[in-house]
Structures are given as C-alpha cells and as structure tokens.
Design a protein around this motif. Structure first.
Motif, PDB file in Angstrom:
ATOM      1  N   ILE A 139      -4.444   0.341   1.945  1.00 60.01           N
ATOM      2  CA  ILE A 139      -3.635   0.025   3.123  1.00 60.01           C
ATOM      3  C   ILE A 139      -4.291  -1.085   3.934  1.00 60.01           C
ATOM      4  O   ILE A 139      -3.597  -1.967   4.502  1.00 60.01           O
ATOM      5  CB  ILE A 139      -3.421   1.294   3.979  1.00 60.01           C
ATOM      6  CG1 ILE A 139      -2.521   2.290   3.219  1.00 60.01           C
ATOM      7  CG2 ILE A 139      -2.809   0.958   5.323  1.00 60.01           C
ATOM      8  CD1 ILE A 139      -2.304   3.599   3.943  1.00 60.01           C
ATOM      9  N   GLU A 140      -5.614  -1.087   4.012  1.00 60.99           N
ATOM     10  CA  GLU A 140      -6.304  -2.168   4.718  1.00 60.99           C
ATOM     11  C   GLU A 140      -5.965  -3.514   4.076  1.00 60.99           C
ATOM     12  O   GLU A 140      -5.756  -4.534   4.768  1.00 60.99           O
ATOM     13  CB  GLU A 140      -7.807  -1.924   4.698  1.00 60.99           C
ATOM     14  CG  GLU A 140      -8.253  -0.796   5.616  1.00 60.99           C
ATOM     15  CD  GLU A 140      -9.747  -0.518   5.484  1.00 60.99           C
ATOM     16  OE1 GLU A 140     -10.346  -0.974   4.486  1.00 60.99           O
ATOM     17  OE2 GLU A 140     -10.299   0.175   6.366  1.00 60.99           O
ATOM     18  N   GLY A 141      -5.917  -3.520   2.741  1.00 57.88           N
ATOM     19  CA  GLY A 141      -5.541  -4.749   2.059  1.00 57.88           C
ATOM     20  C   GLY A 141      -4.104  -5.142   2.341  1.00 57.88           C
ATOM     21  O   GLY A 141      -3.790  -6.336   2.531  1.00 57.88           O
ATOM     22  N   ARG A 170       1.882  -4.259   5.559  1.00 59.04           N
ATOM     23  CA  ARG A 170       1.941  -2.987   6.278  1.00 59.04           C
ATOM     24  C   ARG A 170       1.525  -3.212   7.720  1.00 59.04           C
ATOM     25  O   ARG A 170       0.772  -4.151   8.048  1.00 59.04           O
ATOM     26  CB  ARG A 170       1.036  -1.941   5.639  1.00 59.04           C
ATOM     27  CG  ARG A 170       1.571  -1.407   4.329  1.00 59.04           C
ATOM     28  CD  ARG A 170       2.808  -0.562   4.547  1.00 59.04           C
ATOM     29  NE  ARG A 170       3.433  -0.210   3.286  1.00 59.04           N
ATOM     30  CZ  ARG A 170       4.575   0.454   3.186  1.00 59.04           C
ATOM     31  NH1 ARG A 170       5.222   0.786   4.292  1.00 59.04           N
ATOM     32  NH2 ARG A 170       5.098   0.738   2.016  1.00 59.04           N
ATOM     33  N   THR A 171       1.983  -2.297   8.584  1.00 54.89           N
ATOM     34  CA  THR A 171       1.674  -2.402  10.011  1.00 54.89           C
ATOM     35  C   THR A 171       0.346  -1.704  10.314  1.00 54.89           C
ATOM     36  O   THR A 171      -0.171  -0.908   9.512  1.00 54.89           O
ATOM     37  CB  THR A 171       2.789  -1.762  10.852  1.00 54.89           C
ATOM     38  OG1 THR A 171       2.848  -0.366  10.552  1.00 54.89           O
ATOM     39  CG2 THR A 171       4.129  -2.411  10.550  1.00 54.89           C
ATOM     40  N   LEU A 172      -0.177  -1.997  11.498  1.00 61.07           N
ATOM     41  CA  LEU A 172      -1.433  -1.356  11.920  1.00 61.07           C
ATOM     42  C   LEU A 172      -1.264   0.152  12.104  1.00 61.07           C
ATOM     43  O   LEU A 172      -2.221   0.923  11.953  1.00 61.07           O
ATOM     44  CB  LEU A 172      -1.907  -1.992  13.231  1.00 61.07           C
ATOM     45  CG  LEU A 172      -2.532  -3.376  13.123  1.00 61.07           C
ATOM     46  CD1 LEU A 172      -2.833  -3.921  14.515  1.00 61.07           C
ATOM     47  CD2 LEU A 172      -3.789  -3.326  12.276  1.00 61.07           C
ATOM     48  N   SER A 173      -0.047   0.593  12.452  1.00 60.53           N
ATOM     49  CA  SER A 173       0.171   2.039  12.626  1.00 60.53           C
ATOM     50  C   SER A 173      -0.088   2.792  11.327  1.00 60.53           C
ATOM     51  O   SER A 173      -0.643   3.902  11.338  1.00 60.53           O
ATOM     52  CB  SER A 173       1.597   2.296  13.116  1.00 60.53           C
ATOM     53  OG  SER A 173       2.555   1.848  12.160  1.00 60.53           O
ATOM     54  N   ASP A 174       0.302   2.212  10.184  1.00 63.61           N
ATOM     55  CA  ASP A 174       0.013   2.846   8.897  1.00 63.61           C
ATOM     56  C   ASP A 174      -1.492   2.953   8.672  1.00 63.61           C
ATOM     57  O   ASP A 174      -2.002   3.963   8.162  1.00 63.61           O
ATOM     58  CB  ASP A 174       0.657   2.054   7.757  1.00 63.61           C
ATOM     59  CG  ASP A 174       2.170   2.162   7.763  1.00 63.61           C
ATOM     60  OD1 ASP A 174       2.683   3.119   8.389  1.00 63.61           O
ATOM     61  OD2 ASP A 174       2.841   1.318   7.145  1.00 63.61           O
ATOM     62  N   TYR A 197      -3.884   3.080  11.042  1.00 67.60           N
ATOM     63  CA  TYR A 197      -4.465   4.082  11.943  1.00 67.60           C
ATOM     64  C   TYR A 197      -4.107   5.506  11.494  1.00 67.60           C
ATOM     65  O   TYR A 197      -4.936   6.434  11.573  1.00 67.60           O
ATOM     66  CB  TYR A 197      -3.988   3.832  13.374  1.00 67.60           C
ATOM     67  CG  TYR A 197      -4.522   2.541  13.962  1.00 67.60           C
ATOM     68  CD1 TYR A 197      -5.805   2.097  13.646  1.00 67.60           C
ATOM     69  CD2 TYR A 197      -3.738   1.780  14.852  1.00 67.60           C
ATOM     70  CE1 TYR A 197      -6.282   0.907  14.190  1.00 67.60           C
ATOM     71  CE2 TYR A 197      -4.229   0.600  15.381  1.00 67.60           C
ATOM     72  CZ  TYR A 197      -5.497   0.174  15.040  1.00 67.60           C
ATOM     73  OH  TYR A 197      -5.981  -1.002  15.560  1.00 67.60           O
ATOM     74  N   ASN A 198      -2.878   5.671  11.027  1.00 67.76           N
ATOM     75  CA  ASN A 198      -2.481   6.993  10.527  1.00 67.76           C
ATOM     76  C   ASN A 198      -3.328   7.421   9.321  1.00 67.76           C
ATOM     77  O   ASN A 198      -3.725   8.575   9.199  1.00 67.76           O
ATOM     78  CB  ASN A 198      -1.000   6.982  10.145  1.00 67.76           C
ATOM     79  CG  ASN A 198      -0.085   6.995  11.348  1.00 67.76           C
ATOM     80  OD1 ASN A 198      -0.457   7.501  12.410  1.00 67.76           O
ATOM     81  ND2 ASN A 198       1.110   6.434  11.205  1.00 67.76           N
ATOM     82  N   GLN A 199      -3.605   6.453   8.450  1.00 65.69           N
ATOM     83  CA  GLN A 199      -4.414   6.787   7.276  1.00 65.69           C
ATOM     84  C   GLN A 199      -5.855   7.080   7.662  1.00 65.69           C
ATOM     85  O   GLN A 199      -6.491   7.979   7.102  1.00 65.69           O
ATOM     86  CB  GLN A 199      -4.367   5.634   6.264  1.00 65.69           C
ATOM     87  CG  GLN A 199      -5.064   5.938   4.945  1.00 65.69           C
ATOM     88  CD  GLN A 199      -4.414   7.080   4.192  1.00 65.69           C
ATOM     89  OE1 GLN A 199      -3.256   7.412   4.438  1.00 65.69           O
ATOM     90  NE2 GLN A 199      -5.153   7.690   3.276  1.00 65.69           N
ATOM     91  N   LYS A 200      -6.393   6.330   8.627  1.00 62.78           N
ATOM     92  CA  LYS A 200      -7.755   6.635   9.106  1.00 62.78           C
ATOM     93  C   LYS A 200      -7.818   8.037   9.696  1.00 62.78           C
ATOM     94  O   LYS A 200      -8.786   8.786   9.481  1.00 62.78           O
ATOM     95  CB  LYS A 200      -8.181   5.610  10.154  1.00 62.78           C
ATOM     96  CG  LYS A 200      -8.530   4.249   9.580  1.00 62.78           C
ATOM     97  CD  LYS A 200      -9.033   3.315  10.670  1.00 62.78           C
ATOM     98  CE  LYS A 200      -9.462   1.960  10.099  1.00 62.78           C
ATOM     99  NZ  LYS A 200      -9.957   1.049  11.155  1.00 62.78           N
ATOM    100  N   SER A 201      -6.795   8.414  10.459  1.00 62.61           N
ATOM    101  CA  SER A 201      -6.742   9.759  11.032  1.00 62.61           C
ATOM    102  C   SER A 201      -6.673  10.812   9.930  1.00 62.61           C
ATOM    103  O   SER A 201      -7.314  11.855  10.006  1.00 62.61           O
ATOM    104  CB  SER A 201      -5.537   9.880  11.965  1.00 62.61           C
ATOM    105  OG  SER A 201      -5.395  11.195  12.446  1.00 62.61           O
ATOM    106  N   GLU A 202      -5.881  10.520   8.895  1.00 53.33           N
ATOM    107  CA  GLU A 202      -5.756  11.474   7.786  1.00 53.33           C
ATOM    108  C   GLU A 202      -7.082  11.643   7.050  1.00 53.33           C
ATOM    109  O   GLU A 202      -7.474  12.762   6.682  1.00 53.33           O
ATOM    110  CB  GLU A 202      -4.665  10.988   6.818  1.00 53.33           C
ATOM    111  CG  GLU A 202      -4.434  11.879   5.619  1.00 53.33           C
ATOM    112  CD  GLU A 202      -3.859  13.228   5.975  1.00 53.33           C
ATOM    113  OE1 GLU A 202      -3.779  14.096   5.079  1.00 53.33           O
ATOM    114  OE2 GLU A 202      -3.479  13.440   7.156  1.00 53.33           O
TER     115      GLU A 202
END
Length: 445
Positions: free
Chosen positions: A174-176, A183-187, A189-194
C-alpha cells in the motif's frame, strides 16, 4: 499511540520473562507417565490400597485362633499370706513374683460374621483396584485436555504471526501504491492501524499459549523454571469404529468397562456383606478357649524352674457362650449404620449408571458434531482462501476498496482459527468418548 506503545512494551517484557524458562522435550506418553508419578490423588489411592490389602488379610486370618503370650515381673513389700500346715500365717516380707500366661481363643459360631467380613474385605480391595484404574484414566484425560490445548494455542499463535507478516507485506504494498498515487493516505493509515492491532493479537495469542503451557507444567510438577516442549500429535482423520455402533451397544460397553461403576458395584456388595456381619451381633456367640498360667515366688525356697514349670502351672480349656440380651442398643445402632451405608451405596450406583448413560450419549453426539464441524470449517477455509486471493488481486487493480480487503483478510484468519480448533476438538472428542466408555488406554496419544 502512547497507550499502545506501553502495552506492547509490557507484553514484550512478559513474553521475554516466560521464554527465559528452561524447556524439555515431552511426548504425550511421557506427560502421562510423569502425571501419574506426581498426581497427589493418585498416589493417595496407591497408599490407601495397601491398607485395603491388609484389612482383607486381617479378615482372612480371623478364621484362625488368637494366641497371646504375656508375663509379669513385680515385687510385693508388706504383709504376705502363707499357708503352712493348715494355718494361714501373715508376715511382713519382700516377695519377688514372676508370672506367665498363654491364652488361646477361637470363635466356633458367630452368625457367619467372619465369612461376611472376609467377603467384604475382598470386595473393598477389588473396589480400590478399580478406583486406581479409573484414576489413571482421569489423569490421562486431564493431561490430554491440557496437552491438546497447548498445541492448539501454539497453532493459533502461528496463525496470528502468519497473518501479521501478511499484513506487514500488505502495508509495504500500500505504501508503494500511495507513492504511485494509486491509493489514498487513508488506506495507508488504516493498514498501519491494522498491523498494530495484529501485533497485539499475536502477543496475546503467545501469552495464552505460554500461560496454558505453564498450567500443564504445574500439573506435571516439572519443577521451577522448567517448561515442556510438546511433541505434535497426528490430527489425520480416521474412521472411528465406535460411531458405527448403536447407542445401546455403547451403553453396554460402558457398563462393562467403566472402572468407577465396577468400584461402586463392589462397594455395594461389600456394604451388603458388612450389613450381614452387623446382624450377626444379634445371635449367640460360641468360642473355644485354652489358658495356661504359672508363676514363681521368692517366698518359696524351691528353684525357679521347679516352681514355674512343675509345681504351679495351671491349664484350663472349654467353651464360652455369649447370648446378647440387652446392650444399650449398641448392636442395633451398628446394624442401622451398616444398613444406611448399604442403602447409600445403592443410591450411588443408580446415580452413576444414570450419569454414565448421559455421558456416553453426550460424547457420542458431540463426536459426530465435531466431525461435521471439521468438514464445514475445512470448506470454510478453502472458500476464504479463494475469496482473499480474488479480493487481493482486485485491490491491487484498484477495483476493490480497503474495507473489502480487510474483511477478506479477517474472514481468512477466522477460517484458519476455526479449522484448527475444529481439528483439535475432533481429536479430543474421541478421547472424551473413550473416557466415557471406560476404554481410554494410558498408553494412547
């Protein structure tokens, strides 16, 4: 984030402390062997069995005569009475006296009390043997439950770790995508939270694994700072012959194999014999006896050997008849206690028979349900793998959003966990069925 960091630090420290323990390889058979050697209740039963054996021998030897030898040696100072030429002379003397006695007695008739006590003693000893065998099965059952729970915890921890690693790789992907503007930054941040959440989940899974492992080590009493490293068991499915039998036949097997049922049946038989022995106190008692008495006195100038073995010995033998007429209700109270013990044993047997039928039926039905659950979760896992693979590809192509991907990942992890639990539950349900039937072998694993 600060709270999360502190939580992770605490959990990591706790895990590090647990992993500092020494580990020893341990198979299921070795765990059962150690459990039997360390289990307090089982060892108490072994000690109690020696008492039951001696009580049975005591009842058998009561058929033989009782023989006792006794003697006294004492000094009398003061007035001594002597008979000389038809006259009784009283003098102040010091008299050294030695006496000896041999007494023998043997019951001839006591209302069959000895026979009933002998049979009761044999039944009590056999009941104790069955109690030991059932205790072996209970130790194995409890260890099997804890052993399999630890293996399941380990498997769930591996699933959590695998999921965490997958989500870390997903985060990199997702970072890539974000850098490429796909992809947006919200995706992100959501993945980092997960990922952070799954780190806690993995740590909690390991804590649960280590906690249950410690519980098993405590059950086995392995010593301080020692944890077992368990060998895996084969979870390969196989057809069970017991599921092919009707319930009536399973009930019959349990009735003939359950050691605790044999124990209460023997205790009931022993209580019945003890009641018969108690009723014997209402009947007359006929005993034979033999007594031999002799003594030596220093007032007599003859030698010790002459007095003790030739002049003063007396012998008496005969029969003694005792007829109980009134004993303050002692005999009646004895009979009443024995009768209540017999009735209570009957109640225990009836209750156990009912409980065994319920345990067998419940274990049988749960075993069949566990097979169906294992099959269902296997299909669930296969579908979850396909769904996660498809949605991951759609997410990479930008067709699906992050919510769909997270849901697919969660369903996959749930399916993996459910399938692992179903496999171990199925394995343990067969153990439960064998335990309910009374055929659980101590060497199984």
């Amino acid at each position: 984030m600060k709270k999360l960091t502190l939580t992770l630090a605490f959990l990591a420290a706790f895990i590090g402390e647990l992993m500092a323990q020494d580990t020893i390889p341990l198979s299921f058979q070795e765990a059962v062997r150690i459990g039997l050697s360390q289990n307090i209740d089982y060892r108490k039963l072994l000690n109690q069995q020696e008492v039951l054996r001696m009580e049975r021998l005591n009842a058998q030897f009561n058929h033989l005569p009782r023989v006792n030898l006794s003697n006294d040696a004492f000094r009398q100072i003061g007035q001594q009475f002597q008979q000389v030429e038809g006259e009784l002379i009283v003098t102040n003397e010091i008299n050294n006296i030695i006496t000896g006695r041999i007494n023998a007695s043997m019951p001839i008739f006591n209302g069959l009390r000895r026979i009933n006590n002998t049979q009761a003693g044999k039944s009590f000893e056999d009941a104790g043997k069955n109690a030991i065998e059932r205790a072996k099965q209970e130790v194995m059952f409890n260890i099997a439950q804890q052993y399999l729970q630890v293996l399941l915890d380990e498997e769930l921890y591996k699933i959590a770790l695998e999921n965490l690693e997958n989500q870390k790789r997903q985060l990199e992907q997702i970072e890539g995508f974000v850098e490429a503007g796909l992809r947006t930054l919200s995706d992100l941040y959501n993945q980092k939270s997960e990922v952070a959440r799954l780190e806690v989940v993995a740590l909690n899974a390991k804590i649960q694994w280590e906690t249950d492992l410690w519980t098993l080590a405590e059950t086995l009493q392995l010593g301080p700072n020692i944890l077992p490293k368990l060998e895996d068991v084969s979870l390969e499915r196989h057809e069970s012959d017991w599921l092919q039998l009707p319930l009536d036949e399973l009930y019959f097997t349990a009735a003939s194999e359950r050691k605790d049922l044999k124990q209460v049946e023997l205790l009931e038989h022993a209580s019945k014999k003890m009641l018969s022995a108690a009723k014997a106190t209402y009947l007359p008692q006929l005993n034979a006896f033999f007594n031999y008495n002799t003594f030596f006195t220093s007032l007599d100038e003859r030698t010790f050997s002459n007095q003790f073995f030739t002049i003063f010995p007396q012998r008496s033998f005969g029969f003694s008849l005792t007829v109980p007429i009134f004993n303050n209700f002692e005999n009646r109270a004895f009979v009443t206690r024995s009768k209540m013990e017999f009735y209570n044993q009957q109640l225990d047997r009836t209750a156990l028979e009912r409980r065994i039928s319920q345990e067998v039926k419940l274990a049988y039905e749960n075993f069949k349900a566990a097979i169906k659950r294992e099959e269902a979760t296997q299909s669930q896992l296969a579908a979850a793998v396909e769904a996660q693979t498809a949605i991951s590809e759609r997410f990479r192509l930008g067709v699906s959003d992050f919510v769909d991907l997270a849901q697919a990942n969660q369903q996959l992890v749930t399916a993996q966990s459910d399938y692992a639990q179903a496999q171990y539950t199925l394995y343990f349900q067969e153990v439960i069925l064998k335990f309910a039937l009374g055929i659980l072998e101590v060497g199984e694993g």
